[in-house]
Design an enzyme around this catalytic site. Structure first.
Site, mmCIF file in Angstrom:
data_model
loop_
_atom_site.group_PDB
_atom_site.id
_atom_site.type_symbol
_atom_site.label_atom_id
_atom_site.label_comp_id
_atom_site.label_asym_id
_atom_site.label_seq_id
_atom_site.Cartn_x
_atom_site.Cartn_y
_atom_site.Cartn_z
ATOM 1 C CB CYS A 86 -0.978 -0.068 1.170
ATOM 2 S SG CYS A 86 -2.426 0.973 0.913
ATOM 3 C CG HIS A 178 -2.990 -3.240 4.229
ATOM 4 N ND1 HIS A 178 -1.936 -2.574 4.795
ATOM 5 C CD2 HIS A 178 -3.698 -2.315 3.558
ATOM 6 C CE1 HIS A 178 -1.986 -1.289 4.497
ATOM 7 N NE2 HIS A 178 -3.052 -1.111 3.740
ATOM 8 C CD GLU A 180 -0.093 -5.404 6.337
ATOM 9 O OE1 GLU A 180 -0.017 -6.048 5.267
ATOM 10 O OE2 GLU A 180 -0.393 -4.197 6.374
#
Ligand code: GLN
Length: 210
Positions: A86, A178, A180
């Site tokens: 991002c 994302h 994560e």
């Protein structure tokens, strides 16, 4: 062999701004050592670097203030794998569409910030990523950029609404979303493979020289 390799890989997460802890945890779950990177000494210890999500104009200023832009660029040009998520992808892009925004120019793409529009500010999408296998990836987009232009050497690994959202050029990987923030470890595992492959290549090169 695999267990040995596991001990030798250290992944850094640039820790000047953004969602650092989530990447550290996800990388450890994927089987690597992971450390926050705040300065050049930390950077020297890592085999690959993640630039997390956050706010790209702020991070560019912080890279400047902490004299970290040149060390990161030098390592990546020397072959160290880097993955930008991002904001991280915006910061390593060649150009930012419509804005005179500085960036590090490490991957030949033009990104458009906050591209998916207000209604789609934040969304979880089942994203097909053929390189990661058949099940769609649970991709979380938060005020995400898309890839407006990708150079000839850039591989587009996933698209949403007809725009690239996961790209790779040699040792640089970018995702608009994302990984994560999800329990699916496949993108972290993919980056870890890039790092292990680059280490194997370096060992090969050293042998050729010796
Ligand atoms: N909108 C941010 C930017 O343009 C990126 C958002 C993110 O990293 N989640 O810098």
């Amino acid at each position: 062999m695999a267990t040995n390799a596991r001990d030798h890989v250290t992944i850094g997460v640039l820790a000047l701004q953004g969602d650092v802890d989530e990447h550290l945890a996800a990388m450890r779950r994927a089987g690597a050592d992971a450390i926050p990177v705040k300065n050049a000494a930390d950077l020297a210890r890592v085999d690959g670097l993640i630039v997390p999500g956050g706010e790209s104009t702020t991070l560019m200023k912080l890279l400047d203030r902490f004299n970290m832009a040149a060390p990161v660029v030098d390592r990546v040009r020397a072959g160290m794998p880097l993955w930008g998520t991002c904001m991280g992808m915006i910061v390593v892009a060649r150009d930012v569409a419509g804005l005179d925004q500085p960036s590090l120019g490490l991957i030949d793409i033009t990104v458009r910030r906050n591209a998916f529009g207000r209604q789609n500010d934040s969304a979880e999408v089942g994203l097909p990523i053929p390189a990661l296998g058949a099940p769609p990836f649970p991709a979380i987009f938060i005020r995400a950029p898309w890839i407006e232009r990708a150079g000839a050497g850039v591989e587009v690994l996933a698209e949403r609404d007809g725009h690239g959202v996961m790209v790779r050029e040699d040792n640089v990987l970018g995702t608009s979303f994302h990984p994560e923030l999800t329990a699916d470890p496949r993108v972290h595992a993919y980056f870890l493979r890039m790092v292990r492959e680059s280490q194997a290549q370096n060992v090969g090169k050293r042998r050729e020289v010796a």
